[in-house]
Structure formats: C-alpha cells, structure tokens
Scaffold this motif. Structure first.
Motif, PDB file in Angstrom:
ATOM      1  N   UNK A 269       2.971  -5.953   8.852  1.00 27.75           N
ATOM      2  CA  UNK A 269       3.892  -5.675   8.905  1.00 27.75           C
ATOM      3  C   UNK A 269       5.133  -4.903   9.118  1.00 27.75           C
ATOM      4  N   UNK A 270       5.331  -4.992   9.461  1.00 26.53           N
ATOM      5  CA  UNK A 270       6.517  -3.621   9.277  1.00 26.53           C
ATOM      6  C   UNK A 270       8.650  -4.440   9.555  1.00 26.53           C
TER       7      UNK A 270
ATOM      8  N   UNK B  68       1.883  -0.974  19.996  1.00 28.84           N
ATOM      9  CA  UNK B  68       1.738   0.723  19.922  1.00 28.84           C
ATOM     10  C   UNK B  68       2.688   0.600  18.332  1.00 28.84           C
ATOM     11  N   UNK B  69       2.975   2.346  17.995  1.00 28.86           N
ATOM     12  CA  UNK B  69       3.325   2.345  16.753  1.00 28.86           C
ATOM     13  C   UNK B  69       3.524   3.648  16.528  1.00 28.86           C
TER      14      UNK B  69
ATOM     15  N   UNK C 283      17.343   4.843  16.136  1.00 29.14           N
ATOM     16  CA  UNK C 283      16.283   5.553  16.726  1.00 29.14           C
ATOM     17  C   UNK C 283      15.191   4.220  17.428  1.00 29.14           C
ATOM     18  N   UNK C 284      15.227   3.688  15.850  1.00 31.73           N
ATOM     19  CA  UNK C 284      14.150   2.727  16.506  1.00 31.73           C
ATOM     20  C   UNK C 284      13.737   2.064  17.557  1.00 31.73           C
TER      21      UNK C 284
ATOM     22  N   UNK D 110       6.358  -0.917  17.240  1.00 34.68           N
ATOM     23  CA  UNK D 110       7.621  -0.407  16.460  1.00 34.68           C
ATOM     24  C   UNK D 110       6.952   0.854  15.935  1.00 34.68           C
ATOM     25  N   UNK D 111       8.106   1.096  15.036  1.00 34.63           N
ATOM     26  CA  UNK D 111       7.885   2.263  13.881  1.00 34.63           C
ATOM     27  C   UNK D 111       7.688   2.205  12.754  1.00 34.63           C
TER      28      UNK D 111
END
Length: 480
Positions: free
Chosen positions: A230-231, A395-396, A407-408, A421-422
């Motif tokens: 998870x992020x 995509x990561x 920015x994210x 996600x970043x």
C-alpha cells in the motif's frame, strides 16, 4: 490399414490441440507454447540498530536507549517470466544512494535482477537508525555496512521465495488522517534562521492533501496471501518514548495487515505487508484547525496504523485478481543544481558558530549556521535517479526526495496509466522537493540545509522526466 493410418493421422492432430485447450497452452506456428506463469516472493530482514548508536530525524542527535519495536526492510519480488522487479522499503528516516547502489549491485550478482529493476525506499520513520548525516546526527559506519547487507539480503530472500502467484489492485481513500502542515487560514510571518522573514501564506488557501490509498495484493493461485503493498501520503506520526527505536505507523500497519488477513501464523509462503511513503513532504497527522490531544507514547501511532489498515482491508476484499501481468521498468538520471551559500552567508554562519556556547548547536540559528558551513563544500550539481515501474496497467513513480503532495497529485491526474502512485525517498536522499511556489513562501521545508538544498526549479524538471518515463512504459505496453 489405410483407414487406420488415416484415423491415426487425425488423432495426431486432434490430441495435441485438445491438450493445448485443456491446459490453456497457446499454439503458434503449429507448436504448443508454454503457459505464462506469474510468480512472486516476499521477505523481511531485521535492521534494528544497536543501543548506543544514533537516531535520525531530529535537529539534535538522539542516542538509542531502548527498542520499542524492531525495524525492518521489507521486500517483494515479482516475475512475469521475462522481467523481475524488486520493491523494497526500509524502516529508516532516509538512506544514502551510495548504500542503496551497493546493496543493489550485491543483490544483482546473486539473483540476476538488474539494478534498474530494484526500487528501494525509506519509510521515513523518525525513530529508526541513522543512515544519513542530517542536522546533528551522523551514521555509525558499522550500521551502514549492516544496513547495506541486510537490504541486499532481503532482495535475495524474496527472490528465493518466488512461487506461482496472482495479482490485483484497487484504491481506497482515508482523508481523516492527512493535513497540510503549510496551510494557514491567514498570513503568518516566520523569522527564518538566516536573518530574514518568511510569509508562509499570502491568502487563505485550500488544505491540499492526498487521501488515496492504493493497495496491491499478491496471492497464491489458491488465494493464500503472499504480500500486500500500500502507499499513503502521510509523513510519519511519531510520539515515541525517549530514545526509543520504532518503525512508526509503517511497521504497525504491516503487523496489523497480517492479523486482518489471518496470515500471522502462516510459515510458508511468508506473508509481507508494506506501506510505502507517498508524496508527504508537506503532509502530517496534526490537525491545525482542531484541538490537539495529549496521548501516551505510541497510542496515536497505533490508531493511525489501525485506521489505514482497516481501509486497506476494505479495499483488499474487493480486489479482482489476474493470473498473469507483464512487468517493465524505466529509469533515468537527472542532474539538478544546488542552492549553495554565498560568501556573505558563510561569513555570517562562521560568526554564529563562533559565538555558540557549546559544540552542540542549540538555537535554530546555530543549527542552520552549521548546515551552511557543511553545504558550502557541496558540488554545484548533484545526480538523482528517477524511476518508474509498470505492473500491467498500474504504474509506480519514484524519486529520492520528500515530495510535496501537489506534485504527487499532478502525477496521478496526468499519468497515462489508469492507476499511478509515487514513492518518496526512493533510491537515495536529496532532501525536500517543494514547488517553486512553495519556495516563494519560505518555511522549514525550503530552508537551505542538507534537508533542503536542490535548486528552486527542481520540481519543474523532475515532473516532466517522470512523465517521459511513464509514457515510455505505456507505449511499450501498447506495443506488446
């Protein structure tokens, strides 16, 4: 005999086709092709520092006095049959690129996974061992060597644990825990440590946060959990006992997910949950518009972990799985300018340090004067790794900075992938990454130090390159 031979010829054609249909083996040019197999493996390694060494994340150095909970590196390796990717987090505040490069090279020698296919990041716990010189904390050389080896070994162990798997993902939302720490309802003047004044906000602005919680779940074909990634864009929580080591809510989340998925008693395959740090450079857990409750150590940390884990579990229950997806990666090095102090600033810093009452800098002015003297010897430019992983149509993105949430959010909204996600603090450490607009406002995250030294326009160079890498992987996906 002719009739028998004719029937035999039919069977020679029909039986292989039947077998191919049963076992879902595609036929190309008259020959059966092996079925695609997706594999995954996960592992952890303990990276708890010794008592008596340094804790990172404070203006003054803190010595480890007690271990509240162990800190770890956590790693997932994915394999589509042609490409393997390794995703790893370490329970430290930040970690040098040099250590990560060394760990990647060692892991590549053993596993064959290319270094550019390894994404390694720090969770940003402020109660872990020191892996970077920052403010008045310096790493123990033995700990850096130990950390580098344990990071490499985690990749090796996860690779050794590869088994057939399926994968799926979805995104949840948890808006109640994230607050923009630079948001103010009215203009606030702050005296900066360089003799000037910052106006943190010139007008009421939106409390910009990212409540998104993307969740990637990996299981055996029978449905037993292997790993979960998870992020979340929340800096850290804090609230430890004095001199205590803790993985913060990142570690507590990992343990909570084991219980929710009933994987804490499973010996093999070993289940690993990971919570990577999103774009939380200006996001914390303090609600400046509400009353702040005084809680005992670790209580708020556990509350946050439980709430995030509950949302992740809700997402997990609705995930649809794929038996196979393709994987790819792309990375590029970018060179950015450094905000070096001028002669006047260096002379001022020397004077402040000369008048300090002890070798340990106490006031904010003294601490930043020390940073100025250390930064004066920095190069004019520094290289950074920017990286993107593709997991099917997810995509990561990753950068070695404490990335601001704006920015994210831009990367998510403009990415060519349905889900993006970043990950912050990945593949090295180069301080905060504010936008130029935030640089104009000033404030702690922009004050020149080893925690914030990249050129003012850095984010306007980082973001386009990440989009370039995202589009490159998207085009490759389409062409396959």
């Amino acid at each position: 005999m002719k009739s028998f031979n004719s029937q035999s010829g039919i069977f020679k054609i029909f039986i292989p086709m039947l077998l191919c249909s049963i076992f879902l083996i595609p036929v190309q040019n008259g020959y059966a092709q092996p079925a695609k197999v997706f594999r995954a493996g996960a592992a952890t390694n303990n990276i708890t520092p010794k008592i008596g060494t340094s804790i990172n994340g404070n203006m003054k150095d803190i010595t480890v006095k007690q271990i509240h909970d162990e800190t770890h590196v956590r790693c997932i390796v994915l394999d589509d049959g042609q490409t393997r990717l390794a995703i790893l987090t370490a329970d430290v505040c930040m970690v040098y690129r040099e250590q990560l490069d060394e760990a990647k090279q060692r892991a590549e020698q053993i596993t064959g996974i290319p270094v550019e296919n390894m994404m390694m990041s720090a969770t940003h716990t402020h109660s872990g061992g020191t892996a970077c010189s920052l403010f008045q904390s310096d790493p123990d050389k033995e700990y850096l060597k130990f950390l580098t080896e344990r990071i490499a070994d985690a990749v090796v162990r996860a690779n050794n644990n590869l088994i057939p798997a399926r994968i799926g993902w979805d995104t949840g939302s948890e808006p109640t825990l994230v607050f923009n720490r630079r948001w103010r309802q009215s203009p606030v003047e702050i005296k900066n440590p360089f003799g000037g004044v910052d106006l943190l906000s010139t007008h009421p602005v939106e409390d910009i946060t990212d409540p998104g919680l993307p969740v990637i779940s990996i299981q055996t074909p029978e449905g037993h959990p292997i790993a979960l990634l998870a992020n979340y864009s929340l800096h850290y929580v804090g609230g430890t006992g004095p001199g205590e080591i803790s993985a913060d809510y990142f570690g507590m989340f990992a343990e909570r997910m084991k219980k929710l998925l009933q994987a804490d008693s499973v010996k093999y395959p070993p289940f690993v949950a990971i919570l990577s740090n999103g774009t939380s450079g200006n996001i914390n857990n303090v609600n400046n518009k509400g009353n702040r409750l005084s809680l005992p150590p670790y209580v708020r940390m556990q509350q946050v972990a439980n709430i995030v884990a509950a949302e992740a579990y809700k997402v997990y229950q609705n995930i649809k799985y794929q038996d196979w997806i393709s994987l790819s990666s792309a990375q590029e090095e970018i060179v950015l300018g450094v905000r070096l102090p001028d002669r006047k600033e260096i002379d001022r810093a020397k004077e402040i340090i000369l008048n300090a009452k002890s070798p340990i800098m106490d006031s904010r002015e003294e601490i930043y004067a020390r940073e100025t003297m250390l930064l004066k010897d920095f190069p004019k430019q520094v290289p950074l790794i920017l990286q993107v992983f593709r997991l099917g149509d997810l995509a990561i993105a990753a950068a070695p900075c404490e990335i601001f949430v704006e920015i994210g959010l831009e990367i998510k909204s403009k990415s060519p992938f349905k889900t993006t996600f970043t990950t912050s603090l990945a593949n090295g450490y180069n301080g905060y990454l504010p936008t130029p607009e935030h640089h104009k406002l000033g404030g702690y995250e922009t004050w020149r130090a080893r925690s914030s030294y990249l050129e003012v326009n850095a984010s306007n160079k980082v973001t386009p390159l990440l989009f370039k890498l995202l589009h490159k992987l998207k085009n490759e996906e389409i062409s396959k």
